[in-house]
Scaffold this active site. Structure first.
Site, PDB file in Angstrom:
ATOM      1  N   LYS A 152     -54.549 -31.968  21.851  1.00 24.27           N
ATOM      2  CA  LYS A 152     -55.545 -33.138  21.877  1.00 24.27           C
ATOM      3  C   LYS A 152     -54.335 -33.852  23.373  1.00 24.27           C
ATOM      4  O   LYS A 152     -53.236 -33.458  23.979  1.00 24.27           O
ATOM      5  CB  LYS A 152     -54.421 -34.421  21.072  1.00 24.27           C
ATOM      6  CG  LYS A 152     -55.503 -35.528  21.200  1.00 24.27           C
ATOM      7  CD  LYS A 152     -56.850 -35.409  19.241  1.00 24.27           C
ATOM      8  CE  LYS A 152     -57.669 -36.179  20.108  1.00 24.27           C
ATOM      9  NZ  LYS A 152     -58.846 -35.794  19.021  1.00 24.27           N
TER      10      LYS A 152
HETATM   11  P1  NAD Z   1     -66.567 -44.188  19.966  1.00 25.63           P
HETATM   12  O1  NAD Z   1     -65.649 -44.809  20.856  1.00 25.63           O
HETATM   13  O2  NAD Z   1     -68.147 -43.882  20.158  1.00 25.63           O
HETATM   14  O3  NAD Z   1     -66.792 -45.196  18.208  1.00 25.63           O
HETATM   15  C1  NAD Z   1     -66.419 -46.332  17.672  1.00 25.63           C
HETATM   16  C2  NAD Z   1     -66.500 -47.283  16.988  1.00 25.63           C
HETATM   17  O4  NAD Z   1     -65.458 -47.913  16.534  1.00 25.63           O
HETATM   18  C3  NAD Z   1     -66.711 -48.809  18.548  1.00 25.63           C
HETATM   19  O5  NAD Z   1     -68.300 -48.150  18.549  1.00 25.63           O
HETATM   20  C4  NAD Z   1     -66.104 -49.076  18.315  1.00 25.63           C
HETATM   21  O6  NAD Z   1     -66.251 -50.952  19.051  1.00 25.63           O
HETATM   22  C5  NAD Z   1     -65.884 -49.165  16.810  1.00 25.63           C
HETATM   23  N1  NAD Z   1     -64.595 -49.869  16.157  1.00 25.63           N
HETATM   24  C6  NAD Z   1     -63.403 -49.930  17.116  1.00 25.63           C
HETATM   25  N2  NAD Z   1     -62.591 -50.233  16.406  1.00 25.63           N
HETATM   26  C7  NAD Z   1     -62.849 -50.737  15.506  1.00 25.63           C
HETATM   27  C8  NAD Z   1     -62.537 -51.290  14.081  1.00 25.63           C
HETATM   28  N3  NAD Z   1     -61.902 -52.207  14.319  1.00 25.63           N
HETATM   29  N4  NAD Z   1     -63.003 -51.712  13.276  1.00 25.63           N
HETATM   30  C9  NAD Z   1     -64.445 -51.231  13.862  1.00 25.63           C
HETATM   31  N5  NAD Z   1     -64.727 -51.240  14.496  1.00 25.63           N
HETATM   32  C10 NAD Z   1     -64.216 -50.040  15.535  1.00 25.63           C
HETATM   33  O7  NAD Z   1     -65.581 -42.892  19.411  1.00 25.63           O
HETATM   34  P2  NAD Z   1     -65.836 -41.876  18.027  1.00 25.63           P
HETATM   35  O8  NAD Z   1     -65.980 -40.416  18.991  1.00 25.63           O
HETATM   36  O9  NAD Z   1     -67.426 -42.391  17.079  1.00 25.63           O
HETATM   37  O10 NAD Z   1     -64.465 -42.092  17.236  1.00 25.63           O
HETATM   38  C11 NAD Z   1     -64.209 -42.145  16.155  1.00 25.63           C
HETATM   39  C12 NAD Z   1     -63.268 -41.718  15.530  1.00 25.63           C
HETATM   40  O11 NAD Z   1     -63.919 -40.016  14.794  1.00 25.63           O
HETATM   41  C13 NAD Z   1     -62.105 -41.440  15.573  1.00 25.63           C
HETATM   42  O12 NAD Z   1     -61.091 -41.552  15.227  1.00 25.63           O
HETATM   43  C14 NAD Z   1     -62.506 -39.984  16.447  1.00 25.63           C
HETATM   44  O13 NAD Z   1     -60.564 -39.580  16.864  1.00 25.63           O
HETATM   45  C15 NAD Z   1     -63.147 -39.503  15.154  1.00 25.63           C
HETATM   46  N6  NAD Z   1     -63.638 -37.803  15.609  1.00 25.63           N
HETATM   47  C16 NAD Z   1     -64.153 -38.511  16.475  1.00 25.63           C
HETATM   48  C17 NAD Z   1     -65.341 -36.862  16.591  1.00 25.63           C
HETATM   49  C18 NAD Z   1     -66.629 -36.901  17.949  1.00 25.63           C
HETATM   50  O14 NAD Z   1     -66.661 -36.070  17.998  1.00 25.63           O
HETATM   51  N7  NAD Z   1     -66.416 -38.003  18.721  1.00 25.63           N
HETATM   52  C19 NAD Z   1     -64.697 -35.853  16.127  1.00 25.63           C
HETATM   53  C20 NAD Z   1     -63.837 -35.825  15.205  1.00 25.63           C
HETATM   54  C21 NAD Z   1     -63.185 -36.874  14.507  1.00 25.63           C
END
Ligand code: NAD
Length: 431
Positions: free
Chosen positions: A121
Site C-alpha cells: 500500500k
Molecule cells: P472515495 O474517496 O471514492 O469515497 C469515500 C466516500 O466516503 C466519500 O464520498 C466521502 O465523502 C465519504 N466519507 C468520508 N468520511 C466519511 C464519514 N466519516 N462519514 C460518512 N462518509 C464519509 O473512496 P473509496 O474508493 O470509495 O473507498 C472507500 C473505502 O473503501 C476506503 O476504506 C477504501 O480503502 C476502501 N476500498 C476501496 C476500494 C476501491 O476500489 N475504491 C477497494 C477496496 C477497499
C-alpha cells in the site's frame, strides 16, 4: 530480535488510541488467526511484519511559485504469492501505521480470493481537494520517480484508493514508462479503459460487495426485497454498492456522507440520486429523502449496514447500539477489535473487509492479466469471472468459519494466513 507474540495486546487492555490504530487492529486479528492455526513460530514472525517500508519526501513546485515538500510511503508487506499489489491513498491523515495495516490487509485479501499477488500500500500526506491538477500531477510523477526501482509489473503494482483515481494511475503509468523507455501499462491498475484499464474495474468493488451481500442473504434465508440497507459513504465503493443493491431490489433506505445523511423509509431511488449528485456535487437536497444525522443512520434499525467510507467508524463507543443483522465491510478497517467482540455477542453476521471489498483487487488482477496478454475482455466476461470468485470466496470463508468454530473475520484471516504461510515455506528463505 522480533518475538512472534511481542506485540499481542489483549483486547481487554487496549486504549482508545490502540483500539483505533489500524496496525494494532490488523496485528490482533493476525495473531489470533496464527494462534488458531498453530502457525510455526518463525513463519509467524515473517508474516507479522512488512518486508519493506519506504519513506520519501517529495519536493513539488506549487502553482504560486513556492516549493512544498510532501511525505509519502510505500509499504510492501509480502511478495510470497506474487508481485505486491495495493492502492495509493492521498489524504491529510495518512500515517505509516495506517499504510502498514493496509499493506498487510492486501496480502490477506489477495490470498482470500486466491489471486497470485502479495500485498502493498502507498500513501502521501496531502489534501488533494486543496491541490490543483497540475500540483497533483507533479507530486504523483515525483512520488513515482522516487519509487521507480521498487515498482514494476513483476514487483509491485499500485492502484487507486481514497483521494486517487484513474487519472492518477495514468500519470504513474506514463512516468514509469518514460523511465523504462517503453510503454508498460501493467505497472498499475485502475487506469482509464483507453490506456489499458479493464472494463468493469471502476464498479468492481461495489459489485463484489453486492455479490457477498446476496450470498449472506441466501445463507440467512433473507429476501432482498424485504431487506433494508444503510450505506455509509457515497464515493466509489459506497455509491456503486448502493446502486447494485438497488438494482437487485434491496431497499436502500439511508446514505450517510461525511457532512450529513439522507433517509427514506421506503427506499431511495439510487439511480436518481446518482444523477442528482452528478448535477449538484452533493447528495443533500435530494427531494426524495429527508436530511438525517449521519451518525444516527448507522444506528438505525436496518437489516444490512454497509460502512463504505473510512476506518474506525464502528468502535467500543457505538457498537452496542448498532441494530443491523448483517454488517458488510465495504471500507477497509471500519470495525475495531473491541467492536468485533460486541457485535459477536449481539449475533451480528459480519462479512469482513478482507473478503467483502476484494472485488476491486480481483478486477485489478484481471486488468493486469489483460495488459500482459494485450487482449481485452468484454464487460460481461469480467463481471462473470468476478461474480464467480466472490461467490466461491464467500463460501470458502463460511465453510472455514463453520469447520473451525470461529467468526467470519477470523476465518478469513485463517484461510489467508494459511495460504500465504504455505507458499512462504514452499519458497524457503534466500541466504
Ligand atoms: P472515495 O474517496 O471514492 O469515497 C469515500 C466516500 O466516503 C466519500 O464520498 C466521502 O465523502 C465519504 N466519507 C468520508 N468520511 C466519511 C464519514 N466519516 N462519514 C460518512 N462518509 C464519509 O473512496 P473509496 O474508493 O470509495 O473507498 C472507500 C473505502 O473503501 C476506503 O476504506 C477504501 O480503502 C476502501 N476500498 C476501496 C476500494 C476501491 O476500489 N475504491 C477497494 C477496496 C477497499
Amino acid at each position: 530480535m522480533k518475538q512472534a507474540t511481542d506485540n499481542s495486546n489483549s483486547i481487554a487492555t487496549l486504549t482508545l488510541e490502540q483500539e483505533t490504530n489500524p496496525w494494532e487492529a490488523q496485528s490482533l486479528r493476525f495473531d489470533e488467526a496464527a494462534r488458531r492455526l498453530n502457525l510455526d513460530a518463525g513463519i509467524w514472525k515473517v508474516l507479522r511484519y512488512p518486508s519493506r517500508e519506504i519513506i520519501v519526501h517529495i519536493p513539488v513546485g506549487m502553482d504560486d511559485g513556492s516549493i512544498e515538500v510532501f511525505t509519502g510511503y510505500r509499504v510492501q508487506h509480502s511478495s510470497s504469492r506474487g508481485p505486491c499489489k495495493g492502492g495509493i491513498r492521498y489524504a491529510p491523515d495518512v500515517s505509516l501505521d495506517e499504510v502498514r495495516a493496509l499493506a498487510s490487509w492486501m496480502t490477506w485479501k489477495c490470498a482470500v480470493v486466491n489471486i497470485p499477488f502479495g500485498g502493498a500500500k502507498g500513501g502521501v500526506i496531502c489534501d488533494p481537494k486543496k491541490m490543483s491538477q497540475g500540483e497533483l500531477e507533479r507530486m504523483t510523477r515525483r512520488y513515482t520517480a522516487e519509487l521507480i526501482e521498487f515498482l514494476g509489473p513483476e514487483k509491485d503494482v499500485p492502484a487507486p484508493d481514497m483521494g486517487t483515481d484513474e487519472q492518477t494511475m495514468a500519470w504513474i503509468m506514463d512516468t514509469y514508462s518514460m523511465h523504462m523507455r517503453q510503454t508498460m501499462t501493467s505497472v498499475v491498475t485502475g487506469k482509464p479503459v483507453s490506456l489499458g484499464g479493464s472494463r468493469g474495474r471502476k464498479e468492481a468493488t461495489g459489485r463484489g460487495v453486492s455479490v457477498v451481500t446476496d450470498e449472506a442473504m441466501k445463507h440467512l434465508n433473507m429476501r432482498p426485497e424485504d431487506t433494508k440497507v444503510v450505506v455509509q459513504g457515497f464515493g466509489n465503493v459506497g455509491s456503486n454498492t448502493a446502486h447494485f443493491l438497488w438494482k437487485k431490489g434491496y431497499k436502500v433506505v439511508g446514505i450517510a456522507e461525511w457532512d450529513g445523511g439522507l433517509y427514506n423509509a421506503n427506499g431511495l431511488d439510487i439511480s436518481e440520486l446518482l444523477e442528482y449528485r452528478a448535477k449538484n456535487g452533493t447528495i443533500h437536497g435530494f427531494k426524495e429523502g429527508e436530511a438525517y444525522d449521519k451518525d444516527e443512520l448507522l444506528l438505525s434499525a436496518v437489516d444490512v449496514l454497509i460502512p463504505a467510507a473510512t476506518e474506525n467508524v464502528i468502535t467500543s463507543r457505538n457498537a452496542a447500539k448498532l441494530r443491523c443483522r448483517v454488517l458488510v465491510e465495504g471500507a477497509n478497517g471500519p470495525t475495531t477489535p473491541i467492536a468485533d467482540e460486541i457485535l459477536a455477542d449481539k449475533g451480528v453476521f459480519v462479512i469482513p473487509d478482507i473478503l467483502a471489498n476484494t472485488g476491486g483487487v480481483t478486477t485489478s488482477y484481471f486488468e493486469w492479466v489483460q495488459d500482459r496478454m494485450g487482449y481485452f475482455w468484454t464487460e460481461k466476461e469480467v463481471n462473470e469471472r468476478l461474480d464467480r470468485i466472490m461467490t466461491d470466496s464467500f463460501q470458502d470463508v463460511l465453510q472455514y468459519s463453520i469447520a473451525h468454530g470461529v467468526n467470519n473475520r477470523i476465518a478469513a484471516y485463517m484461510l489467508a494466513v494459511d495460504r500465504v504461510a504455505y507458499t512462504t515455506k514452499q519458497r524457503g528463505f534466500y541466504a
